[in-house]
Design a protein around this motif. Sequence first.
Motif, mmCIF file in Angstrom:
data_model
loop_
_atom_site.group_PDB
_atom_site.id
_atom_site.type_symbol
_atom_site.label_atom_id
_atom_site.label_comp_id
_atom_site.label_asym_id
_atom_site.label_seq_id
_atom_site.Cartn_x
_atom_site.Cartn_y
_atom_site.Cartn_z
ATOM 1 N N HIS A 1 0.861 -1.177 0.000
ATOM 2 C CA HIS A 1 0.000 0.000 0.000
ATOM 3 C C HIS A 1 0.903 1.234 0.000
ATOM 4 N N TYR B 1 6.335 -2.259 -5.802
ATOM 5 C CA TYR B 1 4.932 -2.405 -5.435
ATOM 6 C C TYR B 1 4.575 -3.890 -5.388
ATOM 7 N N PRO C 1 1.379 -6.118 -5.319
ATOM 8 C CA PRO C 1 -0.086 -6.221 -5.405
ATOM 9 C C PRO C 1 -0.570 -7.377 -4.533
ATOM 10 N N GLU D 1 -5.982 1.522 -7.301
ATOM 11 C CA GLU D 1 -4.602 1.506 -6.798
ATOM 12 C C GLU D 1 -3.703 2.548 -7.427
ATOM 13 N N SER D 2 -4.021 3.013 -8.628
ATOM 14 C CA SER D 2 -3.053 3.821 -9.365
ATOM 15 C C SER D 2 -3.728 4.898 -10.182
ATOM 16 N N GLU E 1 1.274 3.789 -8.815
ATOM 17 C CA GLU E 1 0.540 3.353 -7.645
ATOM 18 C C GLU E 1 0.478 4.448 -6.590
ATOM 19 N N GLY F 1 -3.252 0.759 -2.659
ATOM 20 C CA GLY F 1 -3.065 -0.680 -2.736
ATOM 21 C C GLY F 1 -4.401 -1.381 -2.812
ATOM 22 N N VAL F 2 -4.371 -2.695 -2.940
ATOM 23 C CA VAL F 2 -5.608 -3.472 -2.950
ATOM 24 C C VAL F 2 -6.277 -3.388 -1.582
ATOM 25 N N THR G 1 -8.451 -3.201 -10.209
ATOM 26 C CA THR G 1 -8.479 -3.677 -8.823
ATOM 27 C C THR G 1 -9.658 -4.610 -8.576
#
Length: 410
Positions: A73, A89, A91, A309-310, A315, A318-319, A363
Amino acid sequence: MEQVDRSEAFRDVPAGARVVAGAGCGTPLTLLAELAEHAERAGGATLTAGILLGDPPLERAVRSGALRVRSWHVHGALRRLRREGLVDYLPMRLLDVSRFVLPEADVALVRVGPPDAAGFCSLGASTGFTADAVEQAGLVIAEVAPDVPRTRGAAAVHVSQIDRFVRSETPMPQHPPVTPDELSRAVARNVVDLIPHGATLQLGLGAVSEGLAVELAPLAAERSLGLLGLVTTPMIPLAEAVIAAGRGPVRAVELMGDERLMTWADNNPGLEMGSSQQLHHPAVLAAEPALVSVNSAVAVDLRGQVVAESVRGTEIAGVGGSADFSEGAHLSPGGLRIIALRSTTRSGASTIVAAHDPADAVTAPHHSVDAVVTEHGCAWLRGRTAAQRRSALLEVAAPEHRDQLARGGR
């Protein structure tokens, strides 16, 4: 248990050690500062972490190559370093941190309060994966600070589970409350209409979720609402209403707020902290009737695919737990998966798009969203065809962007 000076915390940690650190308001700032210095002295280390509040001083060690950082994140100063390619990053949904990150960790860094008479410390504001990290890591180092709230449930850690204690004078990092503006409150009011009686709510971070908490607080008793997952400072009135209505305790993995939230949480019998294996696991969440998951997004395309997320391939978040809660809500009897967002960004660009930027990862796929809500209404997607979804999403887009979106423009 060993009490040491911060300069001795990593004395026998070898080069190349894999370190995991607490996050959010449980970010161990004192230990992270020392880790950066140790990595430069010892010849390198890898840190894996989520939201690091308080911007710990990692940049020099990262730029020198001594400290490799992996983040599930990206937040704060790490965003800039990520843009420069200096942070990796990762994921990952939060449920999987305990399953795939912690088993590889040599060292776990956590922030706790002082032990009580029975020898138990509290992880306080953050227990999602830290409760599991204390059990799984080869070496557990805790910074001890008096401002950590003593919370119940999975937050309790016995001194025998911690290898080293380091005194910390650094104040707990805070997550400043977001004051929802009128547009965010308008989105929230449209979400209120979708919340069924007896629902248990999971609310994500952001102005819309906090606006929704404000709107729902006066309705919690009559609708018999529950709350789990995350609690922020603006969610306190909702949490109190849930507890007063007999739907407590509020079950949380994360407290993200300021001193007011920590004071409210301290020794509060209406709050129970849980681990990710408890509150991020879809099989556990599926047993919760009418679980309603409400999360925000960066953008939603006309197929219903969600980017969260981006922005243009970079990014910014985060998820998180969104995938876990969404899946749990899908399996929950009467559950509902809602994406709530303003129809435009602060600069006026549409958040409903014809197609996402090719550099952005999706996502949430189109089949995992039941409804998309903006200030212009609700686009119901569950059970609808692709053409029906497109029409519904155009109707909740900002009016000034609808014609261009219908023609396929961004």
